[in-house]
Motif scaffolding. Structure first.
Motif: not given
Length: 352
Positions: A38, A41, A45, A299
Motif C-alpha cells: 500500500d 502506508r 512509514s 509496507d
C-alpha cells in the motif's frame, strides 16, 4: 597482445549478459514488492522516520567497516597499514554499489597487489578468505537464531530445517577446503572430472581462481589464527545486526532481535544470489521476507528496506569517495580497474 584480445571479447559479452540478467531480476523483485504494498502506508512509514536511530545505525555500520578493515589487515599479515586497507576496502564497497557482478573485490585485488609479495594472486586469495569468514559467521548466526526461536513461532519449523541443512553443509564445506588445501593437485583433478559435463565452464579460468583461493586458506586451519578472526567476525556482524535493529526502530517498534539477525542473514544470501549494484532488489526482498516471518506488514518491511538500503549505500559511497581521494585514484583509473573484472586473470605483480 594479439593472442589475448580475442579471448577477452567473449568474456566481456558474458559479463554484460550476466549483469543484464541480474538487473532484470532485481527490477522484477522491486516491481513485485511495490505491487504488494500500500503506497500510502509506505509513504506514511517513511515520513515518520526518526533521525536518532538512523544516526545510531549509520555509526554502527561505520564501526563495522573499520573492524572489517582491521580483520582484513590481519589476514594480509599486518601489512599494508590500517589506513590504506581501510580506504581500499571502502573503495571496493563503493564499486560494488555502482557496478554489478561484485567488481569491487577485483578492484580491491589490484589495489592491494602492489603491497604483497605474490601480487594479485595473493591479494585475491586473502580477499577470498575474508569473504569466507563472513559467510561462515553469518551461517553460524543463522543457525543460532533459528534454534533460539520459540517452538510455537510460525516460522520456527522451516527455519530450523534450513538451519539443520546449514549445520551439515558448513562442516562439509570446511572439510572440502581442508582437503583442497592439503591435497590440491588430486582434488583439482577430481573437480575437473566432475566439471567436464558442464561445457559452459571455463576450467582453466576456474582452476586459476581456485588455486588463488587455496593459497590463502592456511589461516582457516590454524586455531591460533582462526579463532581470533572468528571472534572479530562475530563482533562485526553483531554490530551490523544492531544497525538493522536501530534502523527498524526509526520507523516502528522492532520485533525481537532475532528478526534483525535473520534479515541480515537473508540479505547476505540475496547479495550472493543477485549480484546487482548495491544489491538492489535482493536486499529489499530479503529484508521484507525476513521481517514478514515476525509479523511485520509488507509496507513497513519495505519502508525499512528502502531506508536501510539507502543509508548503507550512501555510507559506502561516501567512505569510498574519501578512500579514492586518500589513495590518489582518479575516476577513470578506478573504472578501468573495475572493468577488468572477469577479463584478466589476477596474476600480475601489481596494479597497472
Amino acid at each position: 597482445m594479439e593472442s589475448t584480445t580475442p579471448s577477452l571479447r567473449p568474456r566481456s559479452r558474458t559479463a554484460i549478459l550476466k549483469a543484464a540478467i541480474f538487473l532484470v531480476v532485481a527490477c522484477g523483485i522491486i516491481i513485485a514488492l511495490f505491487s504488494l504494498t500500500d503506497l500510502s502506508r509506505l509513504a506514511a512509514s517513511l515520513a515518520q522516520a526518526r533521525p536518532g536511530p538512523i544516526l545510531a545505525a549509520a555509526l554502527l555500520q561505520a564501526l563495522a567497516s573499520a573492524l572489517r578493515a582491521e580483520r582484513l589487515r590481519r589476514i594480509l599479515g599486518g601489512s599494508p597499514s590500517f589506513g590504506r586497507v581501510f580506504h581500499i576496502a571502502n573503495t571496493g564497497n563503493m564499486v560494488n554499489c555502482l557496478i554489478p557482478l561484485r567488481a569491487g573485490e577485483f578492484c580491491m585485488t589490484f589495489l592491494l597487489a602492489g603491497n604483497l609479495k605474490h601480487g594479485a594472486s595473493e591479494a585475491l586469495s586473502k580477499i577470498f578468505v575474508d569473504r569466507l569468514l563472513d559467510l561462515m559467521t553469518v551461517t553460524l548466526l543463522f543457525i543460532a537464531t533459528a534454534l533460539s526461536l520459540p517452538g510455537d513461532a510460525a516460522a520456527a519449523p522451516g527455519l530450523r530445517g534450513a538451519a539443520a541443512i546449514c549445520a551439515v553443509i558448513l562442516p562439509a564445506a570446511w572439510l572440502l577446503l581442508f582437503l583442497l588445501s592439503r591435497f590440491q593437485t588430486p582434488m583439482l583433478r577430481l573437480l575437473k572430472l566432475l566439471a567436464s559435463p558442464f561445457r559452459f565452464l571455463s576450467w582453466d579460468t576456474l582452476e586459476g581462481r581456485i588455486r588463488s583461493g587455496i593459497a590463502g586458506l592456511g589461516v582457516l586451519f590454524q586455531p591460533r589464527e582462526l579463532f581470533p578472526l572468528l571472534l572479530r567476525s562475530l563482533l562485526i556482524w553483531a554490530l551490523i545486526a544492531a544497525s538493522y535493529h536501530f534502523g527498524m526502530a526509526a520507523l516502528f517498534p522492532p520485533p525481537a532481535f532475532q528478526a534483525a539477525i535473520l534479515a541480515m542473514c537473508l540479505t547476505v544470501v540475496g547479495l550472493m544470489a543477485v549480484a546487482a549494484p548495491a544489491g538492489i532488489g535482493a536486499v529489499h526482498g530479503a529484508i521484507v521476507l525476513a521481517l514478514s516471518l515476525f509479523g511485520v506488514p509488507v509496507d513497513q518491511g519495505l519502508a525499512f528496506a528502502l531506508l536501510y538500503h539507502a543509508l548503507v549505500t550512501a555510507l559506502n559511497v561516501a567512505l569510498g569517495l574519501v578512500g579514492t581521494h586518500a589513495l590518489g585514484l582518479r575516476p577513470g583509473r578506478l573504472l578501468r580497474l573495475s572493468a577488468r573484472h572477469g577479463e584478466d586473470a589476477p596474476d600480475e605483480a601489481s596494479p597497472r
